[in-house]
Scaffold this motif. Structure first.
Motif, PDB file in Angstrom:
ATOM      1  N   UNK A 109      13.636  16.716  -4.599  1.00  0.00           N
ATOM      2  CA  UNK A 109      13.440  15.315  -4.232  1.00  0.00           C
ATOM      3  C   UNK A 109      12.102  14.797  -4.752  1.00  0.00           C
ATOM      4  N   UNK A 110      11.040  15.551  -4.517  1.00  0.00           N
ATOM      5  CA  UNK A 110       9.719  15.137  -4.993  1.00  0.00           C
ATOM      6  C   UNK A 110       9.687  15.099  -6.517  1.00  0.00           C
ATOM      7  N   UNK A 111      10.285  16.085  -7.147  1.00  0.00           N
ATOM      8  CA  UNK A 111      10.311  16.159  -8.592  1.00  0.00           C
ATOM      9  C   UNK A 111      10.982  14.931  -9.199  1.00  0.00           C
ATOM     10  N   UNK A 112      12.132  14.554  -8.662  1.00  0.00           N
ATOM     11  CA  UNK A 112      12.846  13.376  -9.168  1.00  0.00           C
ATOM     12  C   UNK A 112      12.021  12.112  -8.937  1.00  0.00           C
ATOM     13  N   UNK A 113      11.421  11.986  -7.777  1.00  0.00           N
ATOM     14  CA  UNK A 113      10.582  10.812  -7.497  1.00  0.00           C
ATOM     15  C   UNK A 113       9.400  10.754  -8.458  1.00  0.00           C
ATOM     16  N   UNK A 114       8.768  11.882  -8.679  1.00  0.00           N
ATOM     17  CA  UNK A 114       7.620  11.959  -9.578  1.00  0.00           C
ATOM     18  C   UNK A 114       8.013  11.568 -10.996  1.00  0.00           C
ATOM     19  N   UNK A 115       9.115  12.110 -11.469  1.00  0.00           N
ATOM     20  CA  UNK A 115       9.541  11.831 -12.836  1.00  0.00           C
ATOM     21  C   UNK A 115      10.036  10.398 -13.010  1.00  0.00           C
ATOM     22  N   UNK A 116      10.737   9.861 -12.024  1.00  0.00           N
ATOM     23  CA  UNK A 116      11.194   8.472 -12.149  1.00  0.00           C
ATOM     24  C   UNK A 116      10.007   7.514 -12.099  1.00  0.00           C
ATOM     25  N   UNK A 117       9.027   7.805 -11.259  1.00  0.00           N
ATOM     26  CA  UNK A 117       7.816   6.976 -11.235  1.00  0.00           C
ATOM     27  C   UNK A 117       7.115   6.996 -12.592  1.00  0.00           C
ATOM     28  N   UNK A 118       7.016   8.179 -13.174  1.00  0.00           N
ATOM     29  CA  UNK A 118       6.363   8.316 -14.483  1.00  0.00           C
ATOM     30  C   UNK A 118       7.170   7.605 -15.573  1.00  0.00           C
ATOM     31  N   UNK A 119       8.488   7.690 -15.495  1.00  0.00           N
ATOM     32  CA  UNK A 119       9.333   6.980 -16.461  1.00  0.00           C
ATOM     33  C   UNK A 119       9.123   5.464 -16.347  1.00  0.00           C
ATOM     34  N   UNK A 120       8.958   4.978 -15.136  1.00  0.00           N
ATOM     35  CA  UNK A 120       8.682   3.543 -14.950  1.00  0.00           C
ATOM     36  C   UNK A 120       7.319   3.168 -15.545  1.00  0.00           C
ATOM     37  N   UNK A 121       6.319   4.021 -15.301  1.00  0.00           N
ATOM     38  CA  UNK A 121       4.988   3.781 -15.870  1.00  0.00           C
ATOM     39  C   UNK A 121       5.027   3.727 -17.387  1.00  0.00           C
ATOM     40  N   UNK A 122       5.839   4.575 -17.985  1.00  0.00           N
ATOM     41  CA  UNK A 122       5.949   4.634 -19.442  1.00  0.00           C
ATOM     42  C   UNK A 122       6.874   3.558 -20.001  1.00  0.00           C
ATOM     43  N   UNK A 123       7.555   2.823 -19.105  1.00  0.00           N
ATOM     44  CA  UNK A 123       8.427   1.735 -19.547  1.00  0.00           C
ATOM     45  C   UNK A 123       9.787   2.148 -20.052  1.00  0.00           C
ATOM     46  N   UNK A 124      10.239   3.317 -19.658  1.00  0.00           N
ATOM     47  CA  UNK A 124      11.554   3.771 -20.109  1.00  0.00           C
ATOM     48  C   UNK A 124      12.606   3.642 -19.010  1.00  0.00           C
ATOM     49  N   UNK A 125      12.245   3.028 -17.908  1.00  0.00           N
ATOM     50  CA  UNK A 125      13.197   2.712 -16.830  1.00  0.00           C
ATOM     51  C   UNK A 125      13.053   1.249 -16.485  1.00  0.00           C
TER      52      UNK A 125
END
Length: 70
Positions: free
Chosen positions: A54-70
């Motif tokens: 759960x934490x891993x997915x949240x961390x990666x989705x947050x990072x994807x948003x920061x990078x503009x790929x979500x």
């Protein structure tokens, strides 16, 4: 990349694809193009693989948003 890291990358892609309702290919492409895959996930394997899914997915989705790929 060793076998354990490759298995972890595959696991991350699979979990993200499920949560984001995307194909695994699309998730892989976004992670690779943004640099998240080889600049974050692979070199941080030792730390990231200790997190809950759960934490891993949240961390990666947050990072994807920061990078503009979500």
């Amino acid at each position: 990349m060793d076998t354990k890291t490759l298995e972890f990358v595959t696991y991350c892609i699979s979990k993200l694809a499920h949560v984001l309702n995307m194909s695994q290919r699309e998730v892989y492409q976004r992670l690779k193009q943004s640099g998240i895959l080889y600049d974050y996930i692979v070199p941080s394997y030792d730390v990231l693989h200790t997190f809950s899914s759960r934490y891993l997915v949240e961390n990666l989705t947050d990072y994807m948003r920061e990078k503009g790929v979500l």
